[in-house]
Scaffold this motif. Structure first.
Motif, PDB file in Angstrom:
ATOM      1  N   GLN A 101      39.498  41.035  30.843  1.00 53.27           N
ATOM      2  CA  GLN A 101      38.691  41.517  31.882  1.00 53.27           C
ATOM      3  C   GLN A 101      39.652  41.559  33.083  1.00 53.27           C
ATOM      4  OE1 GLN A 101      35.093  39.480  32.144  1.00 53.27           O
ATOM      5  NE2 GLN A 101      34.714  39.791  34.439  1.00 53.27           N
ATOM      6  N   GLY A 102      39.604  42.641  34.247  1.00 50.47           N
ATOM      7  CA  GLY A 102      39.840  42.973  35.416  1.00 50.47           C
ATOM      8  C   GLY A 102      38.930  42.686  36.457  1.00 50.47           C
ATOM      9  N   THR A 103      39.557  42.716  37.544  1.00 50.70           N
ATOM     10  CA  THR A 103      38.781  43.234  38.960  1.00 50.70           C
ATOM     11  C   THR A 103      39.721  43.328  40.099  1.00 50.70           C
ATOM     12  OG1 THR A 103      37.084  41.647  38.980  1.00 50.70           O
ATOM     13  CG2 THR A 103      36.826  42.712  41.105  1.00 50.70           C
ATOM     14  N   VAL A 104      39.431  45.272  40.189  1.00 48.80           N
ATOM     15  CA  VAL A 104      39.832  45.700  41.765  1.00 48.80           C
ATOM     16  C   VAL A 104      39.913  45.885  43.145  1.00 48.80           C
ATOM     17  CG1 VAL A 104      41.265  46.930  39.655  1.00 48.80           C
ATOM     18  CG2 VAL A 104      39.129  48.162  41.266  1.00 48.80           C
ATOM     19  N   TYR A 105      40.402  45.650  44.292  1.00 48.13           N
ATOM     20  CA  TYR A 105      39.889  45.592  45.389  1.00 48.13           C
ATOM     21  C   TYR A 105      40.241  47.481  45.510  1.00 48.13           C
ATOM     22  CZ  TYR A 105      40.261  45.855  50.270  1.00 48.13           C
ATOM     23  OH  TYR A 105      39.577  46.285  51.624  1.00 48.13           O
TER      24      TYR A 105
END
Length: 138
Positions: A122-126
């Motif tokens: 799972q990944g989150t980006v700006y």
């Protein structure tokens, strides 16, 4: 940018090319890629190195998160390695699960040739205000 342009843009990912990752498919908020595991991808105990699996997952994460044409940079990832692999193709698929003007979150599944899940990420980006067009030709 259309999916073909996104695919062309990510051909400039020299690390992914060096590892042997092939980008297969791009769409809005999604991506699919393949890595053929061979001797260079094995760790000391003879299974696919976590870094090789992570690199595959990370590429589809990057492509999916940048597929809207807005520069998106990872700020957090979590990966679980679920099954050892010694040889053969791995397929990674990224899917967007949440997006707003500043942040977006993705789920990435890495599977072997029998469609067994090898890793989940799972990944989150700006999401920056810049576009990928700002980086073409650099």
């Amino acid at each position: 940018m259309n999916p073909s342009q996104i695919q062309d843009f990510f051909r400039n990912d020299r690390f992914a090319a060096h590892v042997g990752i092939e980008l297969l498919e791009v769409g809005p908020g999604r991506a699919r890629a393949r890595l053929m595991i061979d001797d260079r991808h094995l760790n000391a105990v003879g299974v696919a190195h976590g870094a090789a699996i992570f690199s595959l997952a990370d590429l589809v994460f990057a492509v999916a998160s940048n597929s809207h044409g807005t520069v998106a940079l990872g700020v957090n990832v979590s990966v679980s390695f679920l099954r050892a692999v010694r040889r053969g193709p791995l397929i990674a698929e990224a899917e967007e699960v949440s997006i707003n003007p500043k942040l977006a979150t993705y789920v990435i599944r890495v599977s072997d040739e029998a469609s067994q899940v090898v890793a989940l990420m799972q990944g989150t980006v700006y999401r920056k205000q810049e576009t990928l067009d700002d980086y073409i030709g650099h």
